[in-house]
Motif scaffolding. Sequence first.
Motif, PDB file in Angstrom:
ATOM      1  N   GLN A 138      31.826  45.883  38.389  1.00  0.00           N
ATOM      2  CA  GLN A 138      31.897  44.669  39.355  1.00  0.00           C
ATOM      3  C   GLN A 138      33.116  43.874  38.832  1.00  0.00           C
ATOM      4  OE1 GLN A 138      29.743  44.057  41.968  1.00  0.00           O
ATOM      5  NE2 GLN A 138      28.769  46.128  41.610  1.00  0.00           N
ATOM      6  N   PRO A 139      33.444  42.994  39.923  1.00  0.00           N
ATOM      7  CA  PRO A 139      34.576  42.121  39.436  1.00  0.00           C
ATOM      8  C   PRO A 139      34.401  40.819  38.123  1.00  0.00           C
ATOM      9  CG  PRO A 139      34.436  42.060  41.800  1.00  0.00           C
ATOM     10  CD  PRO A 139      33.130  42.738  41.367  1.00  0.00           C
ATOM     11  N   ASP A 140      33.293  40.683  37.873  1.00  0.00           N
ATOM     12  CA  ASP A 140      33.138  39.866  36.717  1.00  0.00           C
ATOM     13  C   ASP A 140      32.976  40.353  35.575  1.00  0.00           C
ATOM     14  OD1 ASP A 140      30.835  41.201  37.112  1.00  0.00           O
ATOM     15  OD2 ASP A 140      29.248  39.638  37.253  1.00  0.00           O
ATOM     16  N   GLN A 141      33.204  41.856  35.499  1.00  0.00           N
ATOM     17  CA  GLN A 141      32.922  42.698  34.293  1.00  0.00           C
ATOM     18  C   GLN A 141      34.312  42.777  33.637  1.00  0.00           C
ATOM     19  OE1 GLN A 141      31.300  46.320  35.561  1.00  0.00           O
ATOM     20  NE2 GLN A 141      29.345  45.714  35.514  1.00  0.00           N
ATOM     21  N   GLY A 142      35.603  42.376  34.043  1.00  0.00           N
ATOM     22  CA  GLY A 142      36.881  42.358  33.890  1.00  0.00           C
ATOM     23  C   GLY A 142      37.792  43.072  34.601  1.00  0.00           C
ATOM     24  N   LEU A 143      38.832  43.420  33.971  1.00  0.00           N
ATOM     25  CA  LEU A 143      39.967  44.262  34.964  1.00  0.00           C
ATOM     26  C   LEU A 143      39.706  45.418  34.788  1.00  0.00           C
ATOM     27  CD1 LEU A 143      42.793  43.885  36.523  1.00  0.00           C
ATOM     28  CD2 LEU A 143      43.813  43.948  34.260  1.00  0.00           C
TER      29      LEU A 143
ATOM     30  N   SER B  37      50.176  40.937  50.130  1.00  0.00           N
ATOM     31  CA  SER B  37      48.960  40.306  50.884  1.00  0.00           C
ATOM     32  C   SER B  37      47.981  39.558  50.196  1.00  0.00           C
ATOM     33  CB  SER B  37      48.388  41.521  51.732  1.00  0.00           C
ATOM     34  OG  SER B  37      47.724  42.177  50.662  1.00  0.00           O
ATOM     35  N   GLU B  38      47.143  39.035  51.099  1.00  0.00           N
ATOM     36  CA  GLU B  38      46.025  38.331  50.508  1.00  0.00           C
ATOM     37  C   GLU B  38      45.060  38.978  49.591  1.00  0.00           C
ATOM     38  OE1 GLU B  38      43.925  36.310  53.340  1.00  0.00           O
ATOM     39  OE2 GLU B  38      45.430  34.984  54.138  1.00  0.00           O
ATOM     40  N   SER B  39      44.999  40.361  49.705  1.00  0.00           N
ATOM     41  CA  SER B  39      44.112  41.000  49.033  1.00  0.00           C
ATOM     42  C   SER B  39      44.858  41.629  47.630  1.00  0.00           C
ATOM     43  CB  SER B  39      43.596  42.338  49.901  1.00  0.00           C
ATOM     44  OG  SER B  39      44.787  43.086  50.346  1.00  0.00           O
ATOM     45  N   GLY B  40      46.171  41.664  47.794  1.00  0.00           N
ATOM     46  CA  GLY B  40      46.877  42.221  46.465  1.00  0.00           C
ATOM     47  C   GLY B  40      48.200  42.598  46.542  1.00  0.00           C
TER      48      GLY B  40
ATOM     49  N   THR C 290      45.829  43.049  29.099  1.00  0.00           N
ATOM     50  CA  THR C 290      44.300  42.602  29.606  1.00  0.00           C
ATOM     51  C   THR C 290      44.331  41.613  30.806  1.00  0.00           C
ATOM     52  OG1 THR C 290      44.703  40.384  28.306  1.00  0.00           O
ATOM     53  CG2 THR C 290      43.876  42.682  27.203  1.00  0.00           C
ATOM     54  N   THR C 291      45.610  41.449  31.557  1.00  0.00           N
ATOM     55  CA  THR C 291      45.491  40.911  32.507  1.00  0.00           C
ATOM     56  C   THR C 291      46.136  41.579  33.623  1.00  0.00           C
ATOM     57  OG1 THR C 291      47.516  39.567  32.124  1.00  0.00           O
ATOM     58  CG2 THR C 291      45.332  38.618  31.382  1.00  0.00           C
ATOM     59  N   ALA C 292      46.061  41.493  34.859  1.00  0.00           N
ATOM     60  CA  ALA C 292      46.809  41.898  35.779  1.00  0.00           C
ATOM     61  C   ALA C 292      48.430  41.731  35.714  1.00  0.00           C
ATOM     62  CB  ALA C 292      46.305  41.520  37.293  1.00  0.00           C
ATOM     63  N   GLY C 293      48.784  40.576  35.392  1.00  0.00           N
ATOM     64  CA  GLY C 293      50.113  40.213  35.317  1.00  0.00           C
ATOM     65  C   GLY C 293      50.815  40.760  34.061  1.00  0.00           C
TER      66      GLY C 293
ATOM     67  N   GLU D 166      44.306  40.573  41.166  1.00  0.00           N
ATOM     68  CA  GLU D 166      43.714  39.885  40.144  1.00  0.00           C
ATOM     69  C   GLU D 166      42.684  40.643  39.221  1.00  0.00           C
ATOM     70  OE1 GLU D 166      42.370  35.410  38.381  1.00  0.00           O
ATOM     71  OE2 GLU D 166      42.424  36.028  40.576  1.00  0.00           O
ATOM     72  N   LYS D 167      41.740  41.568  39.742  1.00  0.00           N
ATOM     73  CA  LYS D 167      40.620  42.007  39.190  1.00  0.00           C
ATOM     74  C   LYS D 167      40.917  43.578  39.199  1.00  0.00           C
ATOM     75  CE  LYS D 167      38.352  38.387  37.826  1.00  0.00           C
ATOM     76  NZ  LYS D 167      38.016  38.146  36.275  1.00  0.00           N
TER      77      LYS D 167
END
Length: 326
Positions: free
Chosen positions: A33-38, A80-83, A139-142, A111-112
């Motif tokens: 789930q998105p709230d579980q991290g990248l 795009s807006e989704s990625g 640890t992040t998408a960037g 982002e996720k």
Amino acid sequence: MMNSISDGLVYGHRLTPGKSEAMLTWADVESWQPDQGLLWIHLDASNETALNWLEQHGGLSPLTREALLELGTRPRSVVSESGVLVIFRGVNCSPGADPEDMVAIRMFISEKRIITMRRQRVMAVQDIHESIVSGNGPTTAGEFFVALIDRITERIGEIVGDIEDRVAEVEDTIVSAETAELRPLLAELRRESISLRRYIAPQRDMLARLTHERIAWLTEADRTLLRETAERTARYVEDIDTARERALISQEELNNQLAERMNRAMYTLSIVAAIFLPLGLLTGLLGINVGGIPGTDSPWAFLIVTVFLVVLAIVLVAWFKKLKWL
């Protein structure tokens, strides 16, 4: 838990600051789930299981799926807006492969969630995986995005540097080495340069555009690193162009040397012919089978003619030297 690469999931990680879960299974991926991290998953594009998951559970548009699975493609990006859909080209580090036969790295990143695809092993992706396993990975998408681009660019730089070194070696030995040895080497260097530039030039343009795109999950630090990588890629393109021009100049120098050798040989043959032409004319006249040839009955005739021909040859050589033909 470890998964088998045969099921299409090459790497799977759930990344959070200070923690990463090594090698997720398909069950872990489907329960994410998105709230579980990248979430980062690296899929084998030739595996049927991976293709089915991408189509049924990937949550991507048909155009995005098609781009991720396309066989032949050049570096490009679509925001795009989704990625962000990004297709890179990296050095082929497989045993026995030509480095300039570059492999494609296809990625959809938000982002996720990060989805990367491969058809051949990509060492830059493996570097990211190993850094995550060791606890030093992004640890992040960037961070993931700029780290992957940096590793791809670093290996490209190694190949470009190798081409420059080989061109320099040819330039150093072009005077003493045999033409037959250097001409195939120069042709190979030019072929490698053209092949590399074919993909690195559009990759340079793509990175330059990405530095100006409005991507929310890219921090200012990420953008700074992205700009530096774009500048390095632009410099590598310039280095490739320079190496190709140097190889072309070396090729022209070799051609000039070959033409000079041929001209020198033809000049020498012309001088020899000029010396022996009057000698051959005289001996031809004395050798005709008709009556009246002077000295036929004299025992000294042959010696006199031989001495005369030698003196004539010496006079011709002295005359050519005076004219600075020799």
